[in-house]
Structure formats: structure tokens, C-alpha cells
Design a protein around this motif. Structure first.
Motif, PDB file in Angstrom:
ATOM      1  N   ALA A 305       0.816  -1.222   0.000  1.00  0.00           N
ATOM      2  CA  ALA A 305       0.000   0.000   0.000  1.00  0.00           C
ATOM      3  C   ALA A 305       0.849   1.270   0.000  1.00  0.00           C
ATOM      4  N   LEU A 334      -7.170   8.729   7.381  1.00  0.00           N
ATOM      5  CA  LEU A 334      -7.154   7.335   6.939  1.00  0.00           C
ATOM      6  C   LEU A 334      -8.514   6.683   7.196  1.00  0.00           C
ATOM      7  N   LYS A 338     -10.024   5.942   3.705  1.00  0.00           N
ATOM      8  CA  LYS A 338      -9.725   4.532   3.413  1.00  0.00           C
ATOM      9  C   LYS A 338     -10.546   3.561   4.259  1.00  0.00           C
ATOM     10  N   LEU A 377      -6.771  -0.133   1.927  1.00  0.00           N
ATOM     11  CA  LEU A 377      -5.605   0.757   1.874  1.00  0.00           C
ATOM     12  C   LEU A 377      -5.077   0.909   0.435  1.00  0.00           C
TER      13      LEU A 377
END
Length: 381
Positions: A305, A334, A338, A377
Motif C-alpha cells: 500500500a 485514513l 480509506k 488501503l
């Protein structure tokens, strides 16, 4: 209304609660908090049910049931060649966290100093502050998380009451080696201070790394409080069955705090914990293999990632180095972009700013969970 306790008034919601709530709001995969998302071994759970049916449902003895203390005494002798009297030197606590709390409360007076390695587990700092003592941080330097011997030596003063050691270390995954432990032991003896050794990840080491309890070193048993629990080893974090092992004199003072705090620990769970320890050597090989597999899945996935993971020697955490210096904002973003939750580590530091460039992932999860997190991710926003 009159004021509250000044340390408590300064406490804030833990970063774990904050990140878990944000993860829930965004339906993110939670790799932040350190607990498994899979079931504990059924043979241990069945034993807890049996203990309840056998009417082990009233208060347990203050020090813990004798059979568990005896099994722990055998464990220390067989695993580390350390002898603890099960009657006078082992106390069952409400998880390792209560063991840490009761130990610090038993040792500290206002104005005492406590050396802690940063990054540190957050309950260390909170308990030190509740005791009106002073934390003295020594930094474990990324990426290998070694300490500077001169920095450690200069941290000691005539006010140093104890040093807290955590190995295998959360959040870095470092396993302190013999030379490092001997250096810590030499300074503890020289400065006549106690050592609180948090060893909850004692069976989670990788790549031929070996956990060495500092109490096993010459001259250290009588000044060390060794703390562990069934939580991490048997995936039973919710049972809160931990223990403190130390000299009779230290143990007496820990028990005096323990009796007016929790007094005793869940009775049926102690019987099940005894059974778990009796069978630990049959259980450990598969347990350690499964966690190495989980570690490698997440480690490789993070690299794919585009992140910069640091390979841990132990525990069930992986730290990643960031290019930017805002770990909290990075973790919040994040989760939102994600849908993967992790932990910023700046809050585990008092002195160094290195935590602003480090985030922590937990791999105590099903392999399916880890693969799903890696896919998220890798996905484009």
C-alpha cells in the motif's frame, strides 16, 4: 461545588476510545485497539462455564485462588527458572492494568520520580500522575527503538523510585535483549530503585527473538514486580485476569492496595485461567505460528500500500513511519478516506517528537479482516 482531583481534571478521553468511535462512525475496519476480533479457544471457555456450574461464583480470595497461583509459580520456574512462593509472592489482579496501578500506588509518594521508556502504554502516565509523582521519559529511538545508555543513566536521580519496563514493547514491537536488560538492572541496583516489568506479550515474539524477564537477572528478583495476564496469550482480554509476582515484602504492599481497589478477580475465570496455563505448552506452537502469519500478512500488505512498516520483534502491533509530521490528522484522514482505523503515537511520548511520524496498526485480527483492510488501503479514493 468544590474542585475535583487535579490529575483527573486534566485527563482526556483515551486515544483508543476516540479512534474507535471515529471508526464506528465511518464503518471502518478497526486496527487501532489491541484486542482480537476472533474467539478465544473453546476449551478454555468451556472450563469457565464448568466453573460457574460448579458454583465458583462468589468472591475469590483476595490474593487469587491458590491453584492459579500455584500454576503461575510452576510457570515462572519452568519457563524462566524464577522461584516465586505462590502463597506470599503472587497476586491475581484485575488484568495487568490493575497490576500496574496497584504496584505504582504501593510504591509511590508525591514527588517521587518514575523512569518510563517512550513511546509508552498510556496507563503508566495516568497512574503516575494520580500518585502525584513525576514521569521521567527516556526515548526508544525509531526505527530500531534502542535507548541511549547515557540518556538512561542521566534520567536517574536521588528521587527515582522505580523504572517501568515493557518487553516485548507496545507499541514498537521491540524485544529488549540481554545486554539492554543488564544495563537497566545495573542502574536499578546502583540507584536502589524498583523495576515494574510489564510482560503481557511474553509469548508473542518472532524471528528467534527470546523474551527474558528482568527478574531472572542476578539481584533483580527482590526489587522487580513482574506483571502479565491471560489476555494477550489466550485472546481473553475481556476476562481481565492478570497477576503480579514479586518479593514477599513488595507483594504485601501491592495486596494492601488491591484489597481496597478491586479486592478480588472473577472467580470462575480464575479456574479457567488455571486450566489454560496447565495446557499452555500444547497451545503455544500453533498460537505463535498463527500470529507470525498474521504479522507477515499485514507487514507485506502495508508495504504494497506504499506505507513504511517497521518489522516488529514481538507483540501484535506494527508501526509505520510517515513522511509527514501529523500522525493524528493522518489517522483521522485514513479512517475517513480509506475506512481503516489505526492509532497515532505522539500521545505516547512526552519528550521526543518522533511519535508525530509514527502510527500503529494491530494485527490481532482474523486473516480475512487483515486482507480486507489491505484492500481498502490499496483502493483508490
Amino acid at each position: 461545588m468544590k474542585s475535583f482531583s487535579s490529575p483527573v481534571e486534566n485527563f482526556k478521553e483515551s486515544i483508543f476510545a476516540t479512534m474507535s468511535k471515529l471508526a464506528l462512525d465511518h464503518k471502518a475496519i478497526n486496527l487501532s485497539q489491541g484486542f482480537p476480533d476472533f474467539e478465544a479457544p473453546s476449551w478454555i471457555i468451556d472450563k469457565a462455564f464448568l466453573a460457574m456450574k460448579e458454583n465458583h461464583n462468589q468472591y475469590a480470595p483476595l490474593a487469587g485462588i491458590l491453584s492459579l497461583r500455584q500454576e503461575l509459580s510452576k510457570h515462572f520456574k519452568n519457563s524462566y527458572d524464577i522461584e516465586y512462593d505462590p502463597h506470599q509472592e503472587i497476586t491475581i489482579t484485575n488484568g495487568a492494568t490493575e497490576g500496574i496501578f496497584s504496584s505504582l500506588m504501593a510504591l509511590l509518594n508525591p514527588g517521587d520520580e518514575v523512569i518510563i521508556f517512550e513511546p509508552f502504554y498510556d496507563s503508566y502516565l495516568a497512574t503516575i500522575e494520580l500518585c502525584r509523582a513525576k514521569p521521567v521519559p527516556v526515548t526508544l529511538q525509531s526505527p530500531h527503538f534502542n535507548f541511549d545508555p547515557s540518556e538512561l543513566e542521566s534520567a536517574f536521580s536521588n528521587k527515582t523510585k522505580c523504572i517501568i519496563l515493557n518487553s516485548p514493547h507496545n507499541p514498537s514491537g521491540k524485544v529488549f535483549n540481554l545486554d539492554e536488560l543488564q544495563m537497566i538492572a545495573k542502574l536499578a541496583i546502583k540507584n536502589d530503585c524498583y523495576v515494574i516489568s510489564d510482560e503481557v506479550y511474553e509469548f508473542l515474539t518472532f524471528d528467534s527473538k527470546k523474551h527474558i524477564p528482568i527478574a531472572s537477572l542476578e539481584g533483580m528478583k527482590e526489587r522487580t514486580i513482574t506483571i502479565s495476564s491471560v489476555g494477550k496469550t489466550f485472546s481473553l482480554t475481556g476476562w481481565k485476569v492478570g497477576w503480579c509476582a514479586s518479593s514477599e515484602k513488595i507483594t504485601h504492599h501491592i495486596r494492601m492496595v488491591h484489597q481496597y481497589n478491586t479486592f478480588s478477580v472473577s472467580h470462575p475465570f480464575q479456574h479457567a485461567a488455571t486450566y489454560a496455563l496447565q495446557n499452555i505448552h500444547k497451545y503455544l506452537p500453533d498460537f505463535m505460528d498463527s500470529y507470525k502469519t498474521k504479522r507477515d500478512i499485514l507487514l507485506n500488505g502495508l508495504k504494497e500500500a506504499g506505507l513504511k512498516p517497521i518489522t516488529p520483534e514481538g507483540t501484535f502491533f506494527i508501526l509505520c513511519e510517515l513522511d509527514e509530521e501529523d500522525d493524528i490528522a493522518y489517522c483521522q484522514n485514513l479512517i475517513k478516506t480509506k475506512r481503516v482505523a489505526t492509532i497515532p503515537t505522539s500521545i505516547f511520548h512526552l519528550k521526543s517528537h518522533q511519535g508525530k511520524k509514527l502510527i500503529r496498526f494491530c494485527f490481532a485480527k482474523k486473516e480475512k479482516t487483515l486482507v480486507e483492510a489491505i484492500d481498502l488501503l490499496n483502493a483508490h479514493c
